[in-house]
Motif scaffolding. Structure first.
Motif, mmCIF file in Angstrom:
data_model
loop_
_atom_site.group_PDB
_atom_site.id
_atom_site.type_symbol
_atom_site.label_atom_id
_atom_site.label_comp_id
_atom_site.label_asym_id
_atom_site.label_seq_id
_atom_site.Cartn_x
_atom_site.Cartn_y
_atom_site.Cartn_z
ATOM 1 N N UNK A 142 0.835 -1.200 0.000
ATOM 2 C CA UNK A 142 0.000 0.000 0.000
ATOM 3 C C UNK A 142 0.869 1.249 0.000
ATOM 4 N N UNK A 143 2.042 1.157 0.636
ATOM 5 C CA UNK A 143 2.976 2.285 0.580
ATOM 6 C C UNK A 143 3.439 2.533 -0.840
ATOM 7 N N UNK A 147 2.869 5.864 -3.367
ATOM 8 C CA UNK A 147 3.897 6.572 -4.132
ATOM 9 C C UNK A 147 3.522 6.670 -5.607
ATOM 10 N N UNK A 148 2.955 5.606 -6.145
ATOM 11 C CA UNK A 148 2.538 5.620 -7.548
ATOM 12 C C UNK A 148 1.431 6.646 -7.762
ATOM 13 N N UNK A 154 1.408 14.233 -9.570
ATOM 14 C CA UNK A 154 2.399 15.215 -10.005
ATOM 15 C C UNK A 154 2.353 15.398 -11.514
ATOM 16 N N UNK A 155 2.191 14.304 -12.224
ATOM 17 C CA UNK A 155 2.085 14.396 -13.685
ATOM 18 C C UNK A 155 0.823 15.180 -14.072
ATOM 19 N N UNK A 156 -0.268 14.925 -13.349
ATOM 20 C CA UNK A 156 -1.543 15.569 -13.655
ATOM 21 C C UNK A 156 -1.507 17.073 -13.389
ATOM 22 N N UNK A 157 -0.798 17.494 -12.359
ATOM 23 C CA UNK A 157 -0.843 18.895 -11.923
ATOM 24 C C UNK A 157 0.310 19.737 -12.459
ATOM 25 N N UNK A 158 1.162 19.172 -13.326
ATOM 26 C CA UNK A 158 2.261 19.944 -13.906
ATOM 27 C C UNK A 158 2.112 20.001 -15.422
ATOM 28 N N UNK A 166 11.680 10.871 -9.231
ATOM 29 C CA UNK A 166 11.706 10.294 -7.884
ATOM 30 C C UNK A 166 13.169 10.312 -7.444
ATOM 31 N N UNK A 167 13.459 11.141 -6.468
ATOM 32 C CA UNK A 167 14.843 11.401 -6.093
ATOM 33 C C UNK A 167 15.391 10.377 -5.113
#
Length: 264
Positions: A142-143, A147-148, A154-158, A166-167
């Motif tokens: 679930x963790x 993350x996925x 992030x892809x949707x909002x940029x 992912x650093x």
């Protein structure tokens, strides 16, 4: 008979027929011009000599041509397979296998791109709040799912031209191209609200609320990537210290002014 043999035989027959016609034409024209008789031997010579010579030679040439073509086809197929393998290897080495985002080694160099005078990018560091509790309560699967979903958010909002990576661990980076602090804060807040309002960890009786803290720093012309990372990291730490689920650019202005000053 195989298709290859049929092609060789067919081409050889065509060439032989052309050779016979040409031989008749040249031989009979020469005999008429020289006033030589055209007897049955002339017909035999003009018919069988091209067959005896042309057929074997034509078959050999066309067989070699087929072999060369087969070799070229195999080389072309091998090249396509090699290119596909290279593209897969390049993608694997430059992207995070779980989220599909850029890996750290691919993301950091993009921060060092050459910028024109007065041009400025902005780095956002995004880190989930209390992420370890998700793993502890719901398991690592679930963790990973969390993350996925953050990656997708992030892809949707940029924008398409921005870089997302992912650093390491649960930390993400977003490089906003040609965006200054004021607009970056708006984008960061949009990211934070989108993640806060998203559905997380379905199918659990005690569903978890996922939020993120975001630290940002401008990247002026001449700034060093590691210095910018440290500045954004300080802002991320500030957001965590002030209660999490926040966006912070607290230290970025003074920090980057000092960085730019050292570069000049």
């Amino acid at each position: 008979m195989t298709p290859r043999s049929k092609r060789i035989l067919g081409k050889s027959i065509v060439v032989t027929i052309i050779a016979i016609v040409a031989t008749f034409g040249l031989s009979f024209t020469a005999r008429i011009a020289l006033q030589m008789p055209i007897d049955w031997l002339s017909w035999v010579e003009c018919t069988f000599i091209p067959i005896l010579i042309g057929m074997p030679v034509g078959a050999y040439i066309f067989a070699q041509s087929e072999t060369i073509q087969d070799t070229c086809d195999k080389l072309e197929k091998s090249y396509a397979e090699l290119k596909e393998a290279h593209d897969r290897f390049t993608f694997v080495t430059s992207h995070d296998p779980m989220t599909g985002l850029l890996s750290r080694v691919e993301f950091i160099p993009r921060m060092d791109r050459k910028r024109d005078e007065g041009e400025c990018d902005t780095l956002l560091l995004i880190d989930p709040d209390h992420f370890s509790s998700i793993n502890d309560k719901h398991g690592h699967s679930k963790g990973d799912e969390t993350l996925v979903r953050i990656a997708k958010a992030l892809v949707y909002t940029t924008r398409p031209g921005d870089s997302i990576g992912r650093l390491g661990g649960e930390e993400f980076g977003v490089l906003l191209r040609d965006v200054r602090k004021e607009q970056a804060i708006t984008i960061a807040e949009n990211i934070r609200r989108h993640i806060e309002g998203g559905p997380w960890v379905k199918g659990q009786q005690d569903g978890v609320r996922v939020t993120v803290s975001i630290g940002g720093a401008e990247i002026p012309s001449g700034a060093d990537a590691e210095d910018v990372l440290r500045a954004a990291g300080r802002c991320l730490f500030d957001a965590k210290q002030r209660g999490r689920n926040l966006v912070s650019f607290t230290y970025q202005v003074a920090r980057l002014q000092n960085i730019a000053g050292r570069k000049t």
